[in-house]
Design an enzyme around this catalytic site. Structure first.
Site, PDB file in Angstrom:
ATOM      1  N   HIS A   1       0.832  -1.218   0.000  1.00  0.00           N
ATOM      2  CA  HIS A   1       0.000   0.000   0.000  1.00  0.00           C
ATOM      3  C   HIS A   1       0.865   1.267   0.000  1.00  0.00           C
ATOM      4  O   HIS A   1       0.402   2.330   0.414  1.00  0.00           O
ATOM      5  CB  HIS A   1      -0.963   0.018   1.196  1.00  0.00           C
ATOM      6  CG  HIS A   1      -2.086  -0.973   1.044  1.00  0.00           C
ATOM      7  ND1 HIS A   1      -3.221  -0.693   0.327  1.00  0.00           N
ATOM      8  CD2 HIS A   1      -2.225  -2.245   1.487  1.00  0.00           C
ATOM      9  CE1 HIS A   1      -4.035  -1.740   0.358  1.00  0.00           C
ATOM     10  NE2 HIS A   1      -3.441  -2.701   1.042  1.00  0.00           N
TER      11      HIS A   1
ATOM     12  N   SER B   1      -0.548 -11.232  -9.432  1.00  0.00           N
ATOM     13  CA  SER B   1      -0.651 -10.302 -10.541  1.00  0.00           C
ATOM     14  C   SER B   1      -0.667 -10.950 -11.918  1.00  0.00           C
ATOM     15  O   SER B   1       0.099 -10.594 -12.816  1.00  0.00           O
ATOM     16  CB  SER B   1       0.454  -9.244 -10.462  1.00  0.00           C
ATOM     17  OG  SER B   1      -0.058  -8.073 -11.043  1.00  0.00           O
ATOM     18  N   SER B   2      -1.575 -11.886 -12.064  1.00  0.00           N
ATOM     19  CA  SER B   2      -1.802 -12.458 -13.395  1.00  0.00           C
ATOM     20  C   SER B   2      -2.308 -11.365 -14.341  1.00  0.00           C
ATOM     21  O   SER B   2      -2.014 -11.380 -15.535  1.00  0.00           O
ATOM     22  CB  SER B   2      -2.806 -13.610 -13.321  1.00  0.00           C
ATOM     23  OG  SER B   2      -4.075 -13.153 -12.912  1.00  0.00           O
TER      24      SER B   2
ATOM     25  N   ASP C   1       2.911  -3.538 -10.258  1.00  0.00           N
ATOM     26  CA  ASP C   1       2.781  -4.852 -10.892  1.00  0.00           C
ATOM     27  C   ASP C   1       3.300  -4.856 -12.325  1.00  0.00           C
ATOM     28  O   ASP C   1       4.032  -5.752 -12.741  1.00  0.00           O
ATOM     29  CB  ASP C   1       1.309  -5.300 -10.884  1.00  0.00           C
ATOM     30  CG  ASP C   1       0.789  -5.487  -9.474  1.00  0.00           C
ATOM     31  OD1 ASP C   1       1.605  -5.463  -8.536  1.00  0.00           O
ATOM     32  OD2 ASP C   1      -0.433  -5.658  -9.319  1.00  0.00           O
TER      33      ASP C   1
HETATM   34  P1  ADP Z   1      -4.459 -11.118  -9.962  1.00  0.00           P
HETATM   35  O1  ADP Z   1      -4.168 -10.966  -8.513  1.00  0.00           O
HETATM   36  O2  ADP Z   1      -4.134 -12.520 -10.409  1.00  0.00           O
HETATM   37  O3  ADP Z   1      -3.855 -10.064 -10.809  1.00  0.00           O
HETATM   38  P2  ADP Z   1      -6.878  -9.867 -10.839  1.00  0.00           P
HETATM   39  O4  ADP Z   1      -8.275 -10.004 -10.360  1.00  0.00           O
HETATM   40  O5  ADP Z   1      -6.224  -8.544 -10.805  1.00  0.00           O
HETATM   41  O6  ADP Z   1      -6.034 -10.974 -10.067  1.00  0.00           O
HETATM   42  O7  ADP Z   1      -6.817 -10.327 -12.360  1.00  0.00           O
HETATM   43  C1  ADP Z   1      -7.360 -11.582 -12.724  1.00  0.00           C
HETATM   44  C2  ADP Z   1      -8.038 -11.442 -14.074  1.00  0.00           C
HETATM   45  O8  ADP Z   1      -7.051 -11.289 -15.121  1.00  0.00           O
HETATM   46  C3  ADP Z   1      -8.799 -12.711 -14.437  1.00  0.00           C
HETATM   47  O9  ADP Z   1     -10.103 -12.696 -13.898  1.00  0.00           O
HETATM   48  C4  ADP Z   1      -8.807 -12.638 -15.951  1.00  0.00           C
HETATM   49  O10 ADP Z   1      -9.810 -11.770 -16.424  1.00  0.00           O
HETATM   50  C5  ADP Z   1      -7.435 -12.030 -16.266  1.00  0.00           C
HETATM   51  N1  ADP Z   1      -6.454 -13.121 -16.442  1.00  0.00           N
HETATM   52  C6  ADP Z   1      -5.420 -13.409 -15.626  1.00  0.00           C
HETATM   53  N2  ADP Z   1      -4.739 -14.493 -16.049  1.00  0.00           N
HETATM   54  C7  ADP Z   1      -5.350 -14.903 -17.166  1.00  0.00           C
HETATM   55  C8  ADP Z   1      -5.130 -15.976 -18.072  1.00  0.00           C
HETATM   56  N3  ADP Z   1      -4.134 -16.855 -17.875  1.00  0.00           N
HETATM   57  N4  ADP Z   1      -5.962 -16.103 -19.115  1.00  0.00           N
HETATM   58  C9  ADP Z   1      -6.983 -15.222 -19.299  1.00  0.00           C
HETATM   59  N5  ADP Z   1      -7.236 -14.176 -18.483  1.00  0.00           N
HETATM   60  C10 ADP Z   1      -6.448 -14.025 -17.415  1.00  0.00           C
HETATM   61 MG    MG Z   2      -4.256  -7.968 -10.612  1.00  0.00          MG
END
Ligand code: ADP
Ligand code: MG
Length: 394
Positions: free
Chosen positions: A37, A127-128, A173
Site C-alpha cells: 500500500h 498479478s496475473s 505490478d
Molecule cells: P491477480 O491478482 O491474479 O492479478 P486480478 O483479479 O487482478 O487478479 O486479475 C485476474 C483477471 O485477469 C482474471 O479474472 C482474468 O480476467 C485475467 N487473467 C489473468 N490471467 C489470465 C489468463 N491466464 N488467461 C486469461 N485471463 C487471465
Molecule cells: Mg491484478
C-alpha cells in the site's frame, strides 16, 4: 533444454490453429517482499518477478482483426482495432485495454493472431492481470517494432487496467513484470519511477506463498477507501507543511504532530505508510548485509501494521502469519497484496518447506473448513522474448 508445459502448450495450440511460427514471449507473475500500500502513496516497494508466467504466441495479420485465444479460459475473441468495446466476459478487457492504449498513444499496427496462457494462479495476488497486460504490450511492441521504451510499456499496461478494466491499481505490478530480473528484487521509487536491483540469492532459502483461497468482497471498496483516507491525511499534513505532496514526504514526527487533527483512523493509515516506507529501506539494507533474520522481522512488523493500523488483513491471513511465526526455520511472513484474502508470503529454509506446508494445510483446513494452497516460487526474469534454447535467462 528445459521447457515448461505452459510454453509448449501455448506454442502447440498456436501452430495447430494458425499453421505458422509465432513470436514467443514469457510474461511473469510477481511477489512483493515488503512495501504494501505504498505504491499509490508514491513511496517504495520491493517486488520481484517469479517463475510462474503467462506465455504469449503472436503473429501479424494483414487485416485489422485481432484474433485472441485464451488457453486458460478456453475461449476465443475476434476484435477490430479502433472498434473496441468493453467485453462482458471480463478476461478480454485486460488485452483490449492494451490495444486501446497503444492506439490512443498514436501507435498504429495491423491485426494479429494471439494465443496465450500460463500457470500464474488467477486472482491470488500474484498479478496475473499485469502479466496479461504487460505481456501483450511487450509482444506487440516487439512484433511490430513500435519502438516503445520499457517504462512506456509499463505505463501503457497500467493505464489499460486503470481505464479499460476499471481497476485503479498502482504501477508496481506492471513495472516489475517488465523490469524484473533473475535473483534480484526490484526496489522501485514510485514517485521518480527510478529503480534499483537488490540481489536476492540465498542458498537453501525458499519463497513460499500460502494461498488462503478467500477473497473477501471488501477488497475493492476498502482499497478505494484507503486511497481516500491517505489523500485526506496528506491534505491535513499539507495544510501545515506545504512541502508535503504525498505520504512519501511525511515523517513519523509530522504525522504524530497532526494526530489530533487527523483523528484515529487517518492517523493510523498515515503512520503505517510512513513506517512501511522505512521498512523497505531497512529491509534493503538488511538484505545487502545478507541478514535474513532482520529482513524477516520487518516482514512480521509489516503484517502487524497491515493488520492493526491499515486494517486490511483478515482472519485467514492472520492465522497463517501466526502459524509461520511459531516456526524457527521461517525467517518472516506477512500478508501480500491489497488484503482481505489472497496469499501470505513466507521466507523459509528450503528443508522445512514440505513439513511446514503439510502442517499448515491440515491446520488451516480444520480451522476454516476449506483448503488452502501452497506455491513454492523462485525469482526469475522480467518479460522477454523466448528463444529456442530459452530458460538460461529465467
Ligand atoms: P491477480 O491478482 O491474479 O492479478 P486480478 O483479479 O487482478 O487478479 O486479475 C485476474 C483477471 O485477469 C482474471 O479474472 C482474468 O480476467 C485475467 N487473467 C489473468 N490471467 C489470465 C489468463 N491466464 N488467461 C486469461 N485471463 C487471465
Ligand atoms: Mg491484478
Amino acid at each position: 533444454m528445459i521447457v515448461t508445459k505452459s510454453r509448449e502448450t501455448v506454442e502447440q495450440i498456436f501452430r495447430d490453429i494458425f499453421g505458422c511460427d509465432p513470436l514467443l514471449v514469457r510474461s511473469p507473475g510477481r511477489v512483493n517482499m515488503i512495501g504494501e500500500h505504498t505504491d499509490y502513496n508514491l513511496g517504495f516497494v520491493l517486488p520481484a518477478a517469479i517463475e510462474k508466467a503467462i506465455y504469449f504466441a503472436v503473429s501479424p495479420r494483414t487485416d485489422d482483426t485481432c484474433r485472441i485465444v485464451s488457453v486458460d479460459m478456453n475461449d476465443t475473441i475476434d476484435v477490430t482495432i479502433r472498434q473496441l468495446h468493453k467485453s462482458p466476459k471480463g478476461w478480454p478487457n485486460y488485452l483490449l485495454g492494451v490495444i486501446d492504449q497503444l492506439s490512443c498513444a498514436g501507435y498504429s499496427f495491423p491485426g494479429f493472431n494471439c494465443v496465450f496462457g500460463g500457470d500464474i494462479p488467477i486472482g491470488a495476488g500474484l498479478s496475473s492481470s499485469a502479466a496479461v497486460e504487460a505481456g501483450l504490450a511487450f509482444s506487440l511492441n516487439h512484433l511490430f517494432s513500435l519502438g516503445i521504451s520499457h517504462i512506456e510499456l509499463v505505463k501503457i499496461a497500467q493505464k489499460a487496467e486503470n481505464e479499460f478494466v476499471g481497476v485503479k491499481c498502482g504501477i508496481m505490478d506492471q513495472y516489475v513484470n517488465i523490469f524484473g530480473a533473475r535473483d534480484r528484487l526490484l526496489k522501485i521509487d514510485c514517485r521518480s519511477l527510478e529503480y534499483e536491483y537488490i540481489p536476492f540469492a540465498f542458498d537453501n532459502v525458499s519463497i513460499v506463498l500460502l494461498d488462503t483461497c478467500v477473497s473477501h468482497s471488501l477488497a475493492s471498496s476498502e482499497y478505494n477507501q484507503r486511497r481516500k483516507e491517505c489523500a485526506e491525511g496528506v491534505s491535513i499534513l499539507r495544510s501545515e507543511y506545504g512541502a508535503i505532496h504525498s505520504l512519501r514526504d511525511a515523517t513519523l514526527d509530522t504525522v504524530r504532530e497532526m494526530r489530533t487533527r487527523m483523528g484515529d483512523v487517518i492517523f493510523r493509515r498515515c503512520k503505517f505508510v510512513v513506517e512501511e516506507n522505512d521498512r523497505v529501506a531497512r529491509g534493503c539494507a538488511a538484505l545487502q548485509e545478507g541478514d535474513l533474520r532482520t529482513f524477516g522481522q520487518l516482514m512480521y512488523q509489516a503484517h502487524e501494521g497491515l493488520r492493526s493500523e491499515y486494517d486490511v488483513s483478515c482472519r485467514e491471513l492472520d492465522y497463517l502469519v501466526a502459524l509461520s511465526g511459531s516456526h524457527s526455520d521461517i525467517y518472516g511472513a506477512r500478508m501480500m497484496g491489497g488484503g482481505f484474502g489472497g496469499c501470505t508470503i513466507n521466507l523459509m529454509d528450503t528443508g522445512a518447506v514440505e513439513r511446514f506446508g503439510a502442517t499448515a494445510m491440515e491446520a488451516f483446513t480444520s480451522t476454516f473448513g476449506h483448503e488452502m494452497k501452497m506455491y513454492v516460487t523462485t525469482i526469475s526474469a522480467g518479460t522477454h522474448v523466448l528463444t529456442n534454447d530459452e530458460h538460461a535467462a529465467i
